[in-house]
Design an enzyme around this catalytic site. Structure first.
Site, PDB file in Angstrom:
ATOM      1  N   HIS A 204       0.798  -1.226   0.000  1.00  0.00           N
ATOM      2  CA  HIS A 204       0.000   0.000   0.000  1.00  0.00           C
ATOM      3  C   HIS A 204       0.833   1.280   0.000  1.00  0.00           C
ATOM      4  O   HIS A 204       0.301   2.365  -0.157  1.00  0.00           O
ATOM      5  CB  HIS A 204      -0.951   0.026   1.203  1.00  0.00           C
ATOM      6  CG  HIS A 204      -0.259   0.361   2.494  1.00  0.00           C
ATOM      7  ND1 HIS A 204       0.363  -0.585   3.259  1.00  0.00           N
ATOM      8  CD2 HIS A 204      -0.067   1.550   3.131  1.00  0.00           C
ATOM      9  CE1 HIS A 204       0.906  -0.004   4.313  1.00  0.00           C
ATOM     10  NE2 HIS A 204       0.669   1.295   4.267  1.00  0.00           N
TER      11      HIS A 204
HETATM   12  C1  UD1 Z   1      -1.785   6.041   5.348  1.00  0.00           C
HETATM   13  C2  UD1 Z   1      -0.445   6.548   5.893  1.00  0.00           C
HETATM   14  C3  UD1 Z   1       0.560   5.411   5.894  1.00  0.00           C
HETATM   15  C4  UD1 Z   1       0.009   4.195   6.624  1.00  0.00           C
HETATM   16  C5  UD1 Z   1      -1.332   3.814   6.028  1.00  0.00           C
HETATM   17  C6  UD1 Z   1      -1.948   2.630   6.758  1.00  0.00           C
HETATM   18  C7  UD1 Z   1       0.016   8.917   5.401  1.00  0.00           C
HETATM   19  C8  UD1 Z   1       0.847   9.846   4.595  1.00  0.00           C
HETATM   20  N1  UD1 Z   1       0.105   7.610   5.067  1.00  0.00           N
HETATM   21  O1  UD1 Z   1      -1.568   5.678   3.992  1.00  0.00           O
HETATM   22  O2  UD1 Z   1       1.737   5.832   6.549  1.00  0.00           O
HETATM   23  O3  UD1 Z   1       0.924   3.118   6.495  1.00  0.00           O
HETATM   24  O4  UD1 Z   1      -2.217   4.940   6.105  1.00  0.00           O
HETATM   25  O5  UD1 Z   1      -2.986   2.049   6.017  1.00  0.00           O
HETATM   26  O6  UD1 Z   1      -0.668   9.335   6.293  1.00  0.00           O
HETATM   27  N2  UD1 Z   1      -8.921   5.246   0.897  1.00  0.00           N
HETATM   28  C9  UD1 Z   1     -10.185   4.706   0.839  1.00  0.00           C
HETATM   29  N3  UD1 Z   1     -10.826   4.443   2.020  1.00  0.00           N
HETATM   30  C10 UD1 Z   1     -10.289   4.707   3.232  1.00  0.00           C
HETATM   31  C11 UD1 Z   1      -8.997   5.274   3.279  1.00  0.00           C
HETATM   32  C12 UD1 Z   1      -8.330   5.522   2.101  1.00  0.00           C
HETATM   33  O7  UD1 Z   1     -10.721   4.438  -0.235  1.00  0.00           O
HETATM   34  O8  UD1 Z   1     -10.931   4.449   4.275  1.00  0.00           O
HETATM   35  C13 UD1 Z   1      -8.196   5.482  -0.387  1.00  0.00           C
HETATM   36  C14 UD1 Z   1      -8.402   6.864  -0.938  1.00  0.00           C
HETATM   37  O9  UD1 Z   1      -8.414   6.748  -2.318  1.00  0.00           O
HETATM   38  C15 UD1 Z   1      -7.133   7.584  -0.518  1.00  0.00           C
HETATM   39  C16 UD1 Z   1      -6.104   6.469  -0.549  1.00  0.00           C
HETATM   40  O10 UD1 Z   1      -6.807   5.302  -0.146  1.00  0.00           O
HETATM   41  O11 UD1 Z   1      -6.817   8.644  -1.359  1.00  0.00           O
HETATM   42  C17 UD1 Z   1      -4.927   6.721   0.367  1.00  0.00           C
HETATM   43  O12 UD1 Z   1      -5.365   6.955   1.707  1.00  0.00           O
HETATM   44  P1  UD1 Z   1      -4.495   7.865   2.706  1.00  0.00           P
HETATM   45  O13 UD1 Z   1      -5.120   7.879   4.040  1.00  0.00           O
HETATM   46  O14 UD1 Z   1      -4.192   9.172   2.070  1.00  0.00           O
HETATM   47  O15 UD1 Z   1      -3.113   7.120   2.775  1.00  0.00           O
HETATM   48  P2  UD1 Z   1      -2.772   5.572   2.997  1.00  0.00           P
HETATM   49  O16 UD1 Z   1      -2.216   5.052   1.735  1.00  0.00           O
HETATM   50  O17 UD1 Z   1      -3.917   4.824   3.593  1.00  0.00           O
END
Ligand code: UD1
Length: 351
Positions: A204
């Site tokens: 991820h």
């Molecule tokens: C975040 C953390 C990372 C951690 C990870 C755990 C940052 C910079 N990164 O990354 O360090 O290892 O969480 O999982 O804070 N999305 C959904 N549903 C959700 C959440 C996210 O669809 O409930 C999708 C969205 O398209 C979003 C993407 O996942 O844009 C990324 O989510 P985001 O919270 O920005 O970062 P993570 O990759 O989850």
């Protein structure tokens, strides 16, 4: 004493559950839980609160997804309002996500002391958003709880020894505590339809999900292997896979799972391949050899005797690591004794 705990993303729910359980033992501590809403899907957020008996958040800021600046900026605004209303004695932040840095910054500007759990981790790779979040959070915190001696040393090098304590790792506490629950009815549902022997995969990190070439190289290793792979797919990985990737037939994609199901999947796996920080450690605690799909690790304690091998997204290196013999040496007690959460709460009470 009033403590404001600020969480937002999956790994923080696990760490906070362990510390909150200890906080709940003290009548003289009131904990206010603030969820930024960084993770919001049922199986990215709610399932953790339910399974791990984390009290319902007092506030959910509903920030959701966005660019780093959008997400962090909205969190800052939301957290500031709550902290002004609540005026806690301490703000407790976890790990290295955007929720961590936003919470630390909002609190520090209001002169509310910040304690950082899992402080001092460094990959020395500033291309990782998490590395920026860690450096900033440690620098503006008032109390740093380092999970390993390496983290203690990193903080010393940065001139932060005076506010650093070695606490051990709350994720080690968590594994010890929840291991007992794994055989409960319901947990085993996750194993239904999966082969007896499989390698567990998670992908991820931005460096692998924002770069199609990296993901291609990783999938090429699976395609050339005779093993079966099980991958609970993070939404950002799902997005990239949906852009026209063909996945190999020996790769089973499943929905993201909760913490207990993940522990079960890890304990039953032949080996673990991951770019997550937390899963590298969970594999180690459960004596499962790990292959790290990144070019470095913050958890260098796990590398001894090939318990963890760094391959990056390199097809040949991944294939070699998958065939490497499983170590027979014991894992080392580098992550404390399973009492990190008690240590942290005691230390806050003494402050
Ligand atoms: C975040 C953390 C990372 C951690 C990870 C755990 C940052 C910079 N990164 O990354 O360090 O290892 O969480 O999982 O804070 N999305 C959904 N549903 C959700 C959440 C996210 O669809 O409930 C999708 C969205 O398209 C979003 C993407 O996942 O844009 C990324 O989510 P985001 O919270 O920005 O970062 P993570 O990759 O989850």
């Amino acid at each position: 004493m009033k403590i404001a705990t600020i969480v937002g993303a999956r790994p923080q729910f696990v760490k906070a559950a362990t510390v909150s359980r200890i906080i709940a033992r003290y009548n003289d501590i009131r904990e206010v839980i603030i969820h930024t809403g960084q993770h919001y899907d049922e199986n990215m957020s709610d399932i953790f609160f339910r399974e791990l008996n984390i009290p319902e958040p007092d506030y959910n800021l509903g920030v959701g997804s966005g660019s780093h600046a959008e997400q962090t900026g909205q969190m800052l605004q939301g957290i500031e309002k709550v902290l002004i209303d609540e005026r806690p004695d301490w703000t407790l932040v976890y790990g290295d996500t955007n929720s961590t840095v936003a919470a630390a910054l909002a609190a520090a500007k209001l002169h509310i002391p910040v304690a950082h759990v899992e402080a001092g981790l460094r990959s020395f790779n500033r291309m990782m958003p998490e590395e920026i979040n860690r450096i900033v959070t440690d620098r503006i915190s008032d109390l740093l709880f380092a999970p390993t001696q390496t983290a203690v040393q990193n903080l010393g090098t940065e001139g932060l020894a005076g506010i650093t304590c070695f606490s051990g790792d709350v994720m080690f506490d968590s594994v010890l505590f929840y291991l007992d629950m794994l055989d409960k009815k319901g947990m085993k549902e996750v194993m239904r339809g999966l082969p007896e022997k499989y390698m567990l995969v998670t992908i991820h990190r931005a460096e692998n999900t924002d770069n199609p070439e990296n993901l291609k190289q990783i999938l090429a290793a699976f395609r050339r292997s005779e093993h079966t792979f099980v991958l609970p797919v993070h939404p950002r990985t799902r997005k990239l896979l949906n852009t026209g990737f063909t996945t190999p037939p020996n790769l089973i994609l499943i929905e993201p799972v909760g913490y207990l199901q993940m522990l079960l999947l890890t304990r039953n796996a032949v080996k673990v391949l991951t770019d997550s920080g937390g899963l590298q450690k969970e594999a180690y605690f459960l004596n499962r050899q790990c292959i790290t799909l990144r070019i470095e690790t913050e958890w260098i304690e796990t590398l001894h005797d090939n318990w963890n091998t760094i391959t990056g997204p390199d097809t040949e290196a991944i294939l070699r690591a998958m065939e490497a013999p499983v170590p027979s040496s014991p894992v080392l007690p580098s992550f404390g004794t399973g009492n990190a959460a008690s240590f942290i709460v005691d230390r806050l009470l003494k402050s």
